[in-house]
Design an enzyme around this catalytic site. Structure first.
Site, PDB file in Angstrom:
ATOM      1  N   TYR A   1      87.940  54.827  48.243  1.00 15.92           N
ATOM      2  CA  TYR A   1      86.732  55.486  48.760  1.00 15.92           C
ATOM      3  C   TYR A   1      87.032  56.292  50.008  1.00 15.92           C
ATOM      4  O   TYR A   1      87.791  55.856  50.880  1.00 15.92           O
ATOM      5  CB  TYR A   1      85.673  54.433  49.106  1.00 15.92           C
TER       6      TYR A   1
ATOM      7  N   MET B   1      84.615  46.521  47.528  1.00 10.93           N
ATOM      8  CA  MET B   1      83.917  45.239  47.382  1.00 10.93           C
ATOM      9  C   MET B   1      84.806  44.159  46.764  1.00 10.93           C
ATOM     10  O   MET B   1      84.821  43.012  47.224  1.00 10.93           O
ATOM     11  CB  MET B   1      82.657  45.425  46.527  1.00 10.93           C
TER      12      MET B   1
ATOM     13  N   ARG C   1      74.242  30.898  77.283  1.00 15.49           N
ATOM     14  CA  ARG C   1      73.849  30.926  75.872  1.00 15.49           C
ATOM     15  C   ARG C   1      73.019  29.676  75.606  1.00 15.49           C
ATOM     16  O   ARG C   1      71.864  29.761  75.222  1.00 15.49           O
ATOM     17  CB  ARG C   1      75.094  30.987  74.985  1.00 15.49           C
TER      18      ARG C   1
ATOM     19  N   LYS D   1      82.225  22.628  61.826  1.00 17.35           N
ATOM     20  CA  LYS D   1      81.070  23.471  61.488  1.00 17.35           C
ATOM     21  C   LYS D   1      81.507  24.623  60.577  1.00 17.35           C
ATOM     22  O   LYS D   1      82.709  24.856  60.412  1.00 17.35           O
ATOM     23  CB  LYS D   1      80.422  24.002  62.771  1.00 17.35           C
TER      24      LYS D   1
END
Ligand SMILES: *Cc1c(COP(=O)(O)O)cnc(C)c1O
Length: 363
Positions: A260, A308, A132, A36
């Protein structure tokens, strides 16, 4: 053509090696290769091709993923872990020979009402404590009876899922005990499946797998140990190496900061390398200063906030670093589990999070 050197190197031979190692550890039973989430981020096609000769079946998360597995050429048993909720999906299950999980009343009704030309093998999921997905244990026999009397069902694998297998937890033994009890008392199923990767290695959840027991293995096949408790010496080979080049070098004086938020400040004169890997590539922005990486065979640490498209590492101690040098963010030398720890997350999250803009290169 890729101009940016950033890439995820995917090793087919590592996946094969891991599958064979898992087979030796499980000593019998059947191996369901979980592919998956695009083969845990490795690419569904390379994952399926590498695994195909070594597994007895595969598992996808939902219908679209199962179809991608079929498109990659795999014809063997294929389980849909979240199951199906519509007649249209069940028709595709019949056409493509897929085995849906049945975890709730709606899915069972859908199967009862379907008009299929030949029956499906289904996996009935029972809740043994995770809450779940899955049927309450007291409804399990009734669900089995209904599946047995449906013309749309050829056989049933009884399954449950562990909530804590990657750690020491009192619920491990209790889930195992409940699943054992279910397998002893229920009738109308042909096979069992309880273990995920961590469940195989955790002493509290292990049992000798019988010929009809399926291990549902994901993370182990990609070469990462899921367990924080296992004493088992694993022989896993990480199948993904996340690599990016140095694209700038800066000398910082004592007191100067990088990136940053100026989140890292040089405590003495330092050299910082900027690397073409950022959170838009799937590298976790939460990673702390000091998160390991490797360049020129030497271990280095993250310095400053991940942005980013880039991150910065302290290469003061590394001789001769140049623009264009490859930096391993995780892989054979840098354990993805350590990076995950430093970002307060788990290996599964990092591997599946490598974004579409990072080319997968099969090595
Ligand atoms: C994803 C998944 C697995 C595989 O888990 P790993 O921890 O990667 O081995 C097994 N079973 C189910 C139901 C899953 O959803």
């Amino acid at each position: 053509m890729h101009y940016r050197q950033t890439r995820a190197e995917i090793s087919s031979s590592a996946i094969k090696h891991n599958a064979n190692w898992v087979r030796r550890i499980m000593e019998g039973g059947k191996l369901l290769g979980v592919v998956k989430a695009d083969g845990y981020g490795h690419g569904v096609i390379p994952a399926v091709r590498a695994l195909e000769p070594h597994v007895d079946g595969m598992a996808a998360g939902f219908m679209e993923e199962a179809l991608a597995v079929r498109e990659s050429g795999y014809k063997g048993p294929l389980v849909i872990l979240e199951g199906c909720f519509s007649a249209a999906e069940l028709t595709i299950c019949y056409e493509q020979d897929l085995s849906p999980v049945v975890h709730c009343e709606q899915q069972l009704e859908c199967i009862e009402q379907a008009q299929l030309r030949s029956p499906l093998w289904v996996w009935l999921k029972i809740d043994t404590g995770m809450h779940r997905l899955g049927w309450p244990q007291e409804q399990a026999q009734q669900a089995l009876n209904r599946l047995q009397s449906s013309n749309n069902v050829s056989g049933v694998t009884l399954m449950s899922h562990l909530a804590n297998a990657d750690a020491e937890h009192s619920r491990n033994a209790s889930q195992k005990q409940q699943f054992n009890k279910l397998s002893d008392t229920l009738s109308g199923y042909q096979a069992l499946s309880f273990h995920n990767s961590a469940g195989l290695l955790n002493p509290d959840t292990q049992w000798p797998l019988q010929a009809n027991d399926w291990l549902r293995a994901g993370l182990l096949l990609y070469g990462v140990n899921p367990s924080s408790v296992t004493e088992v010496q694993t022989e896993l080979q990480p199948a993904m190496r996340l690599v990016a080049p140095v694209i700038a070098l800066h000398k910082l004086e004592k007191g100067e900061s990088v990136g940053y938020g100026s989140a890292w400040t040089a405590d003495k004169p330092r050299v910082v390398a900027t690397v073409a890997m950022g959170y838009a590539d799937g590298y976790p922005r939460q990673a702390q200063n000091g998160t390991p990486a490797m360049v020129r065979g030497q271990r280095v640490g993250l310095a400053g906030r991940v942005s980013m498209d880039m991150l910065t590492i302290d290469v003061t101690e590394v001789e001769g670093v140049q623009i264009g040098d490859d930096v391993e963010l995780w892989g054979q030398n840098v354990d993805v589990r350590r990076v995950a720890d430093c970002a307060d997350t788990i290996s599964w999250h990092l591997l599946t999070g490598v974004s579409g803009r990072v080319p997968r290169v099969i090595v």
